[in-house]
Design a protein around this motif. Structure first.
Motif, short mmCIF file in Angstrom:
data_model
loop_
_atom_site.label_atom_id
_atom_site.label_comp_id
_atom_site.label_asym_id
_atom_site.label_seq_id
_atom_site.Cartn_x
_atom_site.Cartn_y
_atom_site.Cartn_z
N MET A 170 36.01 48.10 27.04
CA MET A 170 36.19 46.82 27.71
C MET A 170 37.69 46.58 27.93
O MET A 170 38.47 46.65 26.99
CB MET A 170 35.60 45.73 26.81
N PRO A 171 38.12 46.33 29.15
CA PRO A 171 39.54 46.12 29.43
C PRO A 171 40.05 44.84 28.77
O PRO A 171 39.31 43.88 28.59
CB PRO A 171 39.62 46.03 30.95
N MET A 172 41.34 44.89 28.44
CA MET A 172 41.96 43.71 27.84
C MET A 172 42.32 42.71 28.92
O MET A 172 42.64 43.08 30.04
CB MET A 172 43.26 44.11 27.13
N ASN A 173 42.29 41.44 28.52
CA ASN A 173 42.77 40.44 29.46
C ASN A 173 44.29 40.33 29.31
O ASN A 173 44.88 40.91 28.39
CB ASN A 173 42.04 39.10 29.28
N LEU A 174 44.91 39.59 30.19
CA LEU A 174 46.36 39.48 30.21
C LEU A 174 46.91 38.93 28.89
O LEU A 174 47.91 39.44 28.37
CB LEU A 174 46.80 38.61 31.38
N ASP A 175 46.26 37.91 28.33
CA ASP A 175 46.73 37.34 27.07
C ASP A 175 46.71 38.37 25.95
O ASP A 175 47.66 38.45 25.15
CB ASP A 175 45.88 36.12 26.67
N GLU A 176 45.66 39.17 25.88
CA GLU A 176 45.57 40.20 24.85
C GLU A 176 46.66 41.25 25.04
O GLU A 176 47.27 41.71 24.07
CB GLU A 176 44.19 40.87 24.89
N GLU A 177 46.90 41.62 26.29
CA GLU A 177 47.95 42.60 26.59
C GLU A 177 49.32 42.07 26.19
O GLU A 177 50.14 42.79 25.61
CB GLU A 177 47.91 42.93 28.08
#
Length: 107
Positions: free
Chosen positions: A1-8
């Motif tokens: 599952m790709p990370m969202n911007l906040d997680e990145e």
């Protein structure tokens, strides 16, 4: 599952924190407290800027010879150009060297 911007962004900040901590531990005693985290992060970001602008990252060679004194001089010139407090190349050299050690250890 790709990370969202906040997680990145959180992962990037955590990596930056680990890198600053590693670099600070490698510095000679008289330099450990000289640079704030913000100043240290600026130096590290400027080192990356040097690598991008110099073409080093595009080299196909397995072994890349990086002139740490040249990198330190670039950081000092950028600091002066941006109106930051003067930085001494012989001090910035230790930061550049520690950063390279961090990159090699975490490659």
């Amino acid at each position: 599952m790709p990370m969202n911007l906040d997680e990145e962004l959180l992962m990037d900040e955590e990596e930056n924190r680990r890198e600053r901590q590693f670099v600070r531990q490698q510095l000679p005693a008289e330099l450990k407290e000289k640079y704030s985290d913000d100043a240290l992060q600026w130096i590290l970001d400027t080192v990356v800027e040097y690598y991008f602008s110099s073409g080093i990252l595009e080299s196909a060679d397995d072994e890349i010879d990086i002139d740490l004194e040249q990198v330190a001089a670039f950081v000092c010139k950028q600091a002066k150009d941006e109106g930051r407090p003067d930085m001494l190349a012989q001090e910035v050299f230790f930061v550049v060297q520690a950063d390279l050690d961090f990159q090699e250890k975490n490659a």
